[in-house]
Design a protein around this motif. Structure first.
Motif, PDB file in Angstrom:
ATOM      1  N   PHE A  90       0.816  -1.220   0.000  1.00  0.00           N
ATOM      2  CA  PHE A  90       0.000   0.000   0.000  1.00  0.00           C
ATOM      3  C   PHE A  90       0.846   1.264   0.000  1.00  0.00           C
ATOM      4  N   SER A  91       2.135   1.132   0.174  1.00  0.00           N
ATOM      5  CA  SER A  91       3.008   2.301   0.143  1.00  0.00           C
ATOM      6  C   SER A  91       3.072   2.883  -1.261  1.00  0.00           C
ATOM      7  N   ARG A  92       3.038   4.199  -1.352  1.00  0.00           N
ATOM      8  CA  ARG A  92       3.169   4.857  -2.652  1.00  0.00           C
ATOM      9  C   ARG A  92       4.572   5.427  -2.852  1.00  0.00           C
ATOM     10  N   ASN A  93       5.446   5.190  -1.904  1.00  0.00           N
ATOM     11  CA  ASN A  93       6.822   5.644  -2.059  1.00  0.00           C
ATOM     12  C   ASN A  93       7.539   4.789  -3.103  1.00  0.00           C
ATOM     13  N   PRO A  94       8.507   5.349  -3.824  1.00  0.00           N
ATOM     14  CA  PRO A  94       9.256   4.552  -4.798  1.00  0.00           C
ATOM     15  C   PRO A  94       9.903   3.343  -4.122  1.00  0.00           C
ATOM     16  N   SER A  95       9.753   2.169  -4.732  1.00  0.00           N
ATOM     17  CA  SER A  95      10.329   0.960  -4.135  1.00  0.00           C
ATOM     18  C   SER A  95      11.838   0.953  -4.330  1.00  0.00           C
TER      19      SER A  95
END
Length: 381
Positions: free
Chosen positions: A193-198
């Motif tokens: 659910f994270s929208r930060n760049p992986s």
């Protein structure tokens, strides 16, 4: 409003919530199947037959490859130090049993879902809290200077708040755990659910030579009726002891479950996270925020959160979360009180409730309508 006694734990509240007309209590994945996921369900007999002729190791390897690749964790794709469990709670219990076997103490994130604390405490692991603000980059050095425990246990992203650490903060956390000889334990069960760049967290962990345990899971992400798999990955120095504990309780996760999840992972890779996972969560978050914006009594505590639950603050100082939850149960709406998330000081959570977003948007809209109509009556009671 007459104050009620708290139930022992959040799972007890979830068990009440699942029997309400509108259950937005538990954080499991109950959003509707997408069109392509429905096609997977229609193939269940075929998948069952396939697994009867498959090698367990082949299914585990494919599942591990697809899961970690989708998460951008390419250094873990071929990692042999991974164990499979039926749930993240079972992985956590293995961690707790391991820590207890070495008489190790833990600093645990505060707040977090309370079964992390209760599982550790049941194994008689000594706990100390660490707050989210103490994990910010500018405070990490001071935080570690004051640590007296043997391990640090964080949940990223954090349930219920949606708290995340930046890459710089992650790197500093790993460095300080290595420097101060702390075991790093990370629960990543809400990672998708994270929208930060992986970026490749396992590469950092492996290169640093820090002692670590990482918990992954599918149960919060894909709507598979609680057929799920958790992965427990570990550093080389911990692997042998944890493996023996795993051998005591589990031979393998069902090959049928692994094959089912493999199909969901393939589908998500094709369709993208937004279509396969995020869309109904985002729609429900917008609906809930519109609802409480036009009502009195509740505020969004973390507007930047992207996980599949919403953490809401109760504005009135006269209403405890357990009392509000009980009144909402009375009108058929199941939610969770904030108290138990603050496992070390429940009174700190008395002004919060948590609402799960991984639901059918039509049902969720009805739940929001009920919430909107119920709140004024509750505040006047």
């Amino acid at each position: 409003m007459k104050s009620l006694e708290r139930l022992p734990n959040l799972t007890r509240y979830e068990s009440i919530g699942i029997n309400q007309l509108f259950n937005v209590a538990d954080g499991h994945a109950h959003q509707p199947q997408t069109t392509t996921q429905q096609q997977i369900i229609r193939k269940l007999p075929e998948l069952f037959d396939y697994t009867e002729l498959s090698k367990q190791s082949d299914l585990e390897e494919e599942f591990r490859y697809l899961f970690y690749s989708l998460a951008g964790q390419y250094s873990a794709v071929r990692l042999s130090r991974t164990l499979f469990c039926y749930s993240a709670s079972l992985s956590t219990d293995l961690i707790a049993t391991f820590l207890a076997s070495r008489d190790l103490s833990v600093t645990l994130l505060h707040p977090c879902f309370d079964n992390l604390a209760t599982i550790l405490q049941r194994r008689r692991v000594k706990l100390m809290p660490v707050h989210e603000e103490d994990l910010r980059l500018e405070r990490l050095e001071d935080t570690f200077a004051g640590l007296t425990t043997d391990a640090v246990f964080v949940t990223l992203p954090n349930n219920p708040t949606g708290f995340e650490m930046s890459r710089d903060e992650w790197e500093r956390l790993v460095y300080l755990c290595k420097k101060h000889e702390k075991i790093l334990i990370v629960d990543c069960t809400f990672r998708f659910f994270s929208r930060n760049p992986s970026w490749d967290q396992y590469e950092l962990l492996e290169n640093s030579k820090v002692s670590y345990l990482m918990v992954e899971d599918t149960g919060k992400t894909w709507p598979t009726q609680d057929l799920k798999c958790s992965i427990l990955a570990m550093s080389e120095d911990l692997a042998e002891d944890v493996l023996e504990l795993h051998n005591d309780i589990l031979l393998n996760v069902s090959p049928f479950i692994l094959k089912l999840l493999i199909e969901y992972l393939k589908d998500t890779k094709r369709e993208g996270l937004e279509t396969a996972i995020w869309d109904p969560i985002d729609r429900n978050r917008i609906k809930l925020r519109e609802t409480i914006h036009s009502s009195s009594g509740l505020l969004v505590n973390n507007p930047d959160s992207t996980i599949s639950v919403e953490w809401l603050r109760i504005q009135s100082g006269n209403i405890r979360s357990v009392d509000l939850v009980d009144r909402l149960h009375g009108v058929g709406l199941g939610v969770l009180p904030g108290d138990h998330f603050y496992w070390g000081a429940k009174e700190q959570g008395e002004r919060f409730i948590r609402i799960a977003l991984a639901r059918n948007p039509q049902m969720f809209a009805q739940a929001c309508t009920l919430l909107k109509s119920a709140l004024p009556r509750i505040h006047q009671a």
